[in-house]
Design a protein around this motif. Structure first.
Motif, PDB file in Angstrom:
ATOM      1  N   ARG A 116       0.740  -1.307  -0.007  1.00 35.71           N
ATOM      2  CA  ARG A 116      -0.037   0.008  -0.159  1.00 35.71           C
ATOM      3  C   ARG A 116       0.973   1.057   0.226  1.00 35.71           C
ATOM      4  NH1 ARG A 116      -0.775   2.371   5.071  1.00 35.71           N
ATOM      5  NH2 ARG A 116       0.203   1.293   6.845  1.00 35.71           N
ATOM      6  N   CYS A 117       0.437   2.379  -0.492  1.00 36.95           N
ATOM      7  CA  CYS A 117       1.023   3.742  -0.337  1.00 36.95           C
ATOM      8  C   CYS A 117      -0.100   4.593   0.718  1.00 36.95           C
ATOM      9  CB  CYS A 117       0.863   4.321  -1.527  1.00 36.95           C
ATOM     10  SG  CYS A 117       1.691   3.261  -2.847  1.00 36.95           S
ATOM     11  N   GLU A 118       0.776   5.311   1.310  1.00 35.99           N
ATOM     12  CA  GLU A 118       0.012   6.249   2.476  1.00 35.99           C
ATOM     13  C   GLU A 118       0.265   7.682   2.290  1.00 35.99           C
ATOM     14  OE1 GLU A 118      -0.737   6.581   7.185  1.00 35.99           O
ATOM     15  OE2 GLU A 118      -0.033   4.688   6.375  1.00 35.99           O
TER      16      GLU A 118
ATOM     17  N   ASP B 209       0.952  11.200   3.454  1.00 30.29           N
ATOM     18  CA  ASP B 209       1.783  12.197   4.713  1.00 30.29           C
ATOM     19  C   ASP B 209       1.687  13.534   4.253  1.00 30.29           C
ATOM     20  OD1 ASP B 209       3.050  13.170   6.791  1.00 30.29           O
ATOM     21  OD2 ASP B 209       4.307  11.475   6.926  1.00 30.29           O
TER      22      ASP B 209
ATOM     23  N   THR C 154       4.455  10.767   0.166  1.00 30.63           N
ATOM     24  CA  THR C 154       3.994   9.336   0.092  1.00 30.63           C
ATOM     25  C   THR C 154       4.870   8.344   1.035  1.00 30.63           C
ATOM     26  OG1 THR C 154       2.624   9.848  -1.843  1.00 30.63           O
ATOM     27  CG2 THR C 154       3.075   7.726  -1.363  1.00 30.63           C
TER      28      THR C 154
ATOM     29  N   SER D 201       9.910   0.689   4.903  1.00 34.96           N
ATOM     30  CA  SER D 201       9.051   1.499   4.253  1.00 34.96           C
ATOM     31  C   SER D 201       9.912   2.454   3.381  1.00 34.96           C
ATOM     32  CB  SER D 201       8.200   2.124   5.115  1.00 34.96           C
ATOM     33  OG  SER D 201       8.759   2.908   6.335  1.00 34.96           O
TER      34      SER D 201
ATOM     35  N   LEU E  56       0.435  11.517  -3.157  1.00 33.91           N
ATOM     36  CA  LEU E  56      -0.243  10.088  -3.366  1.00 33.91           C
ATOM     37  C   LEU E  56      -0.935  10.200  -4.452  1.00 33.91           C
ATOM     38  CD1 LEU E  56      -0.735   7.320  -2.134  1.00 33.91           C
ATOM     39  CD2 LEU E  56      -3.113   8.262  -1.036  1.00 33.91           C
TER      40      LEU E  56
ATOM     41  N   ARG F  14      -7.717   3.680  -4.709  1.00 31.38           N
ATOM     42  CA  ARG F  14      -7.559   4.557  -3.863  1.00 31.38           C
ATOM     43  C   ARG F  14      -9.000   4.320  -3.037  1.00 31.38           C
ATOM     44  NH1 ARG F  14      -5.316   9.942  -4.316  1.00 31.38           N
ATOM     45  NH2 ARG F  14      -5.537  10.871  -2.342  1.00 31.38           N
TER      46      ARG F  14
ATOM     47  N   SER G  86      -6.404   9.119   2.163  1.00 31.06           N
ATOM     48  CA  SER G  86      -4.956   8.957   2.652  1.00 31.06           C
ATOM     49  C   SER G  86      -4.466   7.403   2.236  1.00 31.06           C
ATOM     50  CB  SER G  86      -4.782   9.083   4.070  1.00 31.06           C
ATOM     51  OG  SER G  86      -5.210  10.367   4.275  1.00 31.06           O
ATOM     52  N   HIS G  87      -5.041   6.587   1.394  1.00 33.99           N
ATOM     53  CA  HIS G  87      -4.546   5.366   1.163  1.00 33.99           C
ATOM     54  C   HIS G  87      -4.762   4.664  -0.383  1.00 33.99           C
ATOM     55  CE1 HIS G  87      -3.947   4.674   5.310  1.00 33.99           C
ATOM     56  NE2 HIS G  87      -5.001   5.319   5.688  1.00 33.99           N
TER      57      HIS G  87
ATOM     58  N   ASP H  23      -1.806  -4.964   8.052  1.00 29.43           N
ATOM     59  CA  ASP H  23      -2.233  -3.707   8.220  1.00 29.43           C
ATOM     60  C   ASP H  23      -3.692  -3.669   8.235  1.00 29.43           C
ATOM     61  OD1 ASP H  23       0.395  -2.889   8.747  1.00 29.43           O
ATOM     62  OD2 ASP H  23       0.601  -2.011   6.897  1.00 29.43           O
TER      63      ASP H  23
ATOM     64  N   VAL I 276      -6.807  -0.825   6.790  1.00 37.73           N
ATOM     65  CA  VAL I 276      -6.812   0.334   6.052  1.00 37.73           C
ATOM     66  C   VAL I 276      -8.306   0.800   5.991  1.00 37.73           C
ATOM     67  CG1 VAL I 276      -6.551   1.595   3.963  1.00 37.73           C
ATOM     68  CG2 VAL I 276      -4.792   0.053   4.609  1.00 37.73           C
TER      69      VAL I 276
END
Length: 246
Positions: free
Chosen positions: A161-163, A165, A169, A179, A186, A200, A204-205, A229, A231
């Motif tokens: 996954r990509c988060e 921030d 990202t 990570s 993102l 998406r 944020s995810h 994780d 999400v």
């Protein structure tokens, strides 16, 4: 900084020289070449700080030059026509490029980035770019991620996954890999990874659906992934997620 320009179109060469004089006056052009053979001869005698490379040349490609003269230490900035696939290839490889006709401000920014990263040119990123350019009918299976410390070339299938921030990202990988934090949005990676089973699911995810294990129907929903994780799924995305899982 010294520079050499490899360009086989006289008008494009003259335009780039003029733009460098106007927008990057501290860049001194020490040579030009219009083809692979001429460029290889020039680069055996001179090693500039900056090398501007048109991809398609009359007697080959700029990648041929890099193979003939493999010890080039110059920072590379590629020049390309406005081709959608070529642009996507550059973004996957995270290699600097400029579209023709070159925009002066973008040229200035590219030269500034080259100054900042001087001496850190990454061969893995260039290999990825070369492979992607030469296989226009295939989606790339790797992506180049530039962090503040290094350049990571990762397999897309390993990304869980990509988060988001802020405007950055964070990439989370399979197999306990560390990570990776990248200073791009993102949204940038959502577009780039289109076609690779990434969805998406929340502001944020961005999730690799190949790593989804379970959908928990709590509130608007949560996805549990292969690394454990969880999400959150945005309420407006719940229907799409359920349909994809079906």
């Amino acid at each position: 900084m010294t520079a050499i320009i490899i360009e086989d179109m006289p008008q494009a060469l003259a335009a780039l020289q003029a733009d460098l004089a106007s927008f990057c006056p501290d860049v001194r052009i020490i040579g030009t070449a219009g083809g692979v053979v001429e460029a290889a001869k020039l680069l055996r005698d001179k090693q500039p700080d900056l090398l501007f490379l048109d991809i398609m040349l009359g007697d080959g490609t700029s990648f041929d030059i890099l193979e003939i003269v493999p010890d080039i230490k110059s920072e590379l900035i590629f020049i390309t026509a406005s081709d959608e696939f070529a642009v996507r290839a550059f973004r996957f490889a995270a290699v600097d490029y400029l579209l023709k006709p070159v925009d002066g401000e973008l040229l200035k920014a590219a030269v500034g980035r080259a100054k900042a990263r001087r001496g850190t040119q990454n061969t893995a990123s260039l290999d990825l770019l070369k492979q992607t350019i030469r296989k226009p009918g295939e989606l790339p299976d790797r992506i180049s991620l530039h962090t503040s410390e290094n350049i990571v070339v990762a397999r897309i299938s390993d990304i869980i996954r990509c988060e988001a921030d802020s405007n950055n990202t964070r990439f989370i990988f399979d197999g306990g890999q560390k990570s990776v934090f990248v200073t791009k949005t993102l949204k940038h990676y959502e577009k780039l990874l289109d076609g690779h089973d990434f969805v998406r699911v929340h502001q944020s995810h961005l999730v690799n659906f190949r790593h989804v294990v379970e959908f928990k129907k709590i509130d608007s929903g949560y996805l549990r992934l292969t690394n454990g994780d969880e999400v959150p799924v945005a309420s407006r995305k719940r229907g799409e997620v359920v349909e994809l899982l079906r």
